[in-house]
Design an enzyme around this catalytic site. Structure first.
Site, short mmCIF file in Angstrom:
data_model
loop_
_atom_site.label_atom_id
_atom_site.label_comp_id
_atom_site.label_asym_id
_atom_site.label_seq_id
_atom_site.Cartn_x
_atom_site.Cartn_y
_atom_site.Cartn_z
N HIS A 139 0.80 -1.23 0.00
CA HIS A 139 0.00 0.00 0.00
C HIS A 139 0.83 1.27 0.00
CE1 HIS A 139 -4.09 -1.74 0.67
NE2 HIS A 139 -3.37 -2.76 1.10
N ASP B 178 3.99 9.46 -1.02
CA ASP B 178 2.80 8.72 -0.61
C ASP B 178 2.48 7.66 -1.65
OD1 ASP B 178 0.81 8.18 1.20
OD2 ASP B 178 0.02 10.23 1.22
#
Length: 473
Positions: free
Chosen positions: A156, A364
């Site tokens: 993720h 991110d």
């Protein structure tokens, strides 16, 4: 139909409401509920000499299995290697990286513990889907115990470039662990290139078309699966928020002023000091915005026991105090800084009321706040998304104003541009972003990954002989 088995560090309780559980938990729970399955993870509890068998209970068609851990083992696994080593590494924060061999060994022992607890619960034809960096070695441990079924892994967070990844002493072992999966999913094509480049240049693996990899007699596939949100649910929340109490309170407190909003965990990867400094620069260099725009930053505390996170919180409190002390009026506070989580309907109301959504991480994997902000907007009068080019979402949301979070003055320029942007341009940019958010939902992401995992063996095929020879060298 094969049974689905999901493994994650924390497991969403079946009693946890969707508005609180989060999009990923909802999607995984839905995937399990459709066909029945098992959700395995950490119970959130520790005890000395914990039971070797997990706590098991059922809810509907889903079986939950929760493993308790020894406190020292859990600390080495979670705070030590997973979040003290892998998290900063994958977010390019090498100065924050702490590597201890004892943590690495504890990380692997916990993965071995999970594998031993899970193995008796598995059926030969189960499809296992492992989530995130806490469990990279889990497939290796399951293979050693004899499991031969399909195992997929989704990462993720970002995957670092080879030069960064090579700073990790255990880099080779981790990639060998990855090779025991059948399908490795990453957030973006950039992440895929980074991993495949490492495999071909450092691990002497073979890369075939479609992301098929040969490494030491193992074949597996690496591909990008950009995660989405539950778009329909978020749009519904945003529409309902129009007449909600939260919207009335917010509008009353703003007194007609423009709102810019940021929502991030209190984490050094999110670029929060950069964001505060950019807002301060806007007020300094463009005084026409003073007393006309308010910035709200929601930053729930994350890993508050870690010294670096405590230092970040102090830094942000000082920055907020300095900005408010310099520019506040008796009826206007420029920067509202909240250190607590807000319910999804409240966030939807805040997003919908704001002219600017500020999403400026230093690095991110995806950043779903950016997609939530887009989904929450009023199509007739949408706000502007200001987005870091280093968020995975930047590869999809072309209608955003892209910024480099290291360029404080550049971010202030973009804030000024967003505040002055005419309605027609705001609508055009929002429509481009919303088309992506509607097309790539979290449900599509889940279904696509599982479908590809189910057909991975067909797609791997036979590697050329020279690739197998290279792997043996």
């Amino acid at each position: 139909m094969a049974r689905l088995v999901i493994v994650s560090n924390r497991v969403a309780s079946p009693k946890e409401r969707a508005a609180k559980a989060g999009g990923l938990a909802v999607a995984l729970r839905e995937a399990l509920g459709r066909q029945g399955g098992l959700w395995f993870g950490w119970s959130g509890e520790t005890e000395v000499n914990p039971p070797t068998e997990p706590k098991i209970f059922r809810s509907g068609r889903v079986t939950y299995a929760l493993q308790t851990l020894d406190p020292e083992e859990q600390h080495a696994h979670y705070a030590g290697y997973a979040n003290g080593t892998l998290w900063p590494l994958c977010h390019y924060r090498l100065g924050a990286l702490s590597y201890r061999r004892t943590d690495w060994e504890g990380y692997r022992r916990v993965n071995d513990t999970f594998a031993r607890s899970l193995m008796p619960l598995l059926k030969p034809d189960d499809v296992v889907w492992v989530h995130d960096y806490h469990f990279i070695p889990l497939a290796s441990a399951l293979r050693e115990l004899g499991f031969k079924g399909l195992i997929g892994y989704f990462h993720h967070i970002p995957w670092p470039t080879p030069d960064v990844f090579l700073t990790l002493p255990s880099h080779a072992a981790l990639v060998e662990d990855l090779s025991q999966y059948d399908l490795v999913g990453l957030q973006t094509e950039n992440d895929v290139r980074a991993l495949l480049t490492y495999i071909s240049s450092e691990a002497r693996g073979w890369i075939a078309p479609g992301g098929v990899v040969g490494l030491k007699e193992r074949r597996f596939r690496v591909a990008a699966y950009p995660i989405g949100i539950d778009t329909e649910a978020f749009v519904k929340d945003a529409k309902a928020a129009v007449t909600g109490e939260e919207m009335e309170r917010l509008h009353s407190s703003l007194a007609g002023r423009t709102l810019a909003v940021g929502v991030d965990r209190l984490d050094y990867s999110k670029g929060l000091p950069n964001k505060f400094n950019a807002f301060g620069e806007l007020l300094k260099s463009r005084p026409e915005h003073r007393s006309k725009v308010t910035m709200m930053q929601v930053a729930p505390v994350s890993r508050g026991e870690v010294a670096e996170y405590r230092a970040l919180r102090r830094e942000l409190e000082e920055l907020a105090g300095a900005i408010n002390g310099e520019y506040a009026e008796f009826d206007w506070v420029p920067l509202r800084y909240l250190n607590r989580p807000l319910a999804r309907p409240t966030l939807a109301a805040i997003y919908r009321s704001s002219r600017i959504g500020l999403v400026t991480p230093l690095r991110d994997g995806m950043n779903l706040v950016a997609k939530e902000y887009v989904a929450a907007q009023n199509p007739k009068n949408p706000g502007v998304l200001v987005l870091s080019r280093f968020a995975g979402a930047a590869n999809e949301l072309s209608g955003a104003l892209m910024v480099n979070p290291y360029d404080i003055e550049g971010m202030a320029d973009m804030l000024d541009l967003a505040l002055a942007m005419p309605l027609e341009e705001r609508q055009e940019r929002w429509r481009a972003n919303m088309a992506v958010v509607e097309a790539n939902t979290i449900h599509k992401w889940c279904d696509t990954f599982l479908d590809d995992l189910a057909h991975t063996v067909d797609r791997l095929g036979e590697l050329p002989e020279h690739s197998r020879a290279a792997a043996r060298q």
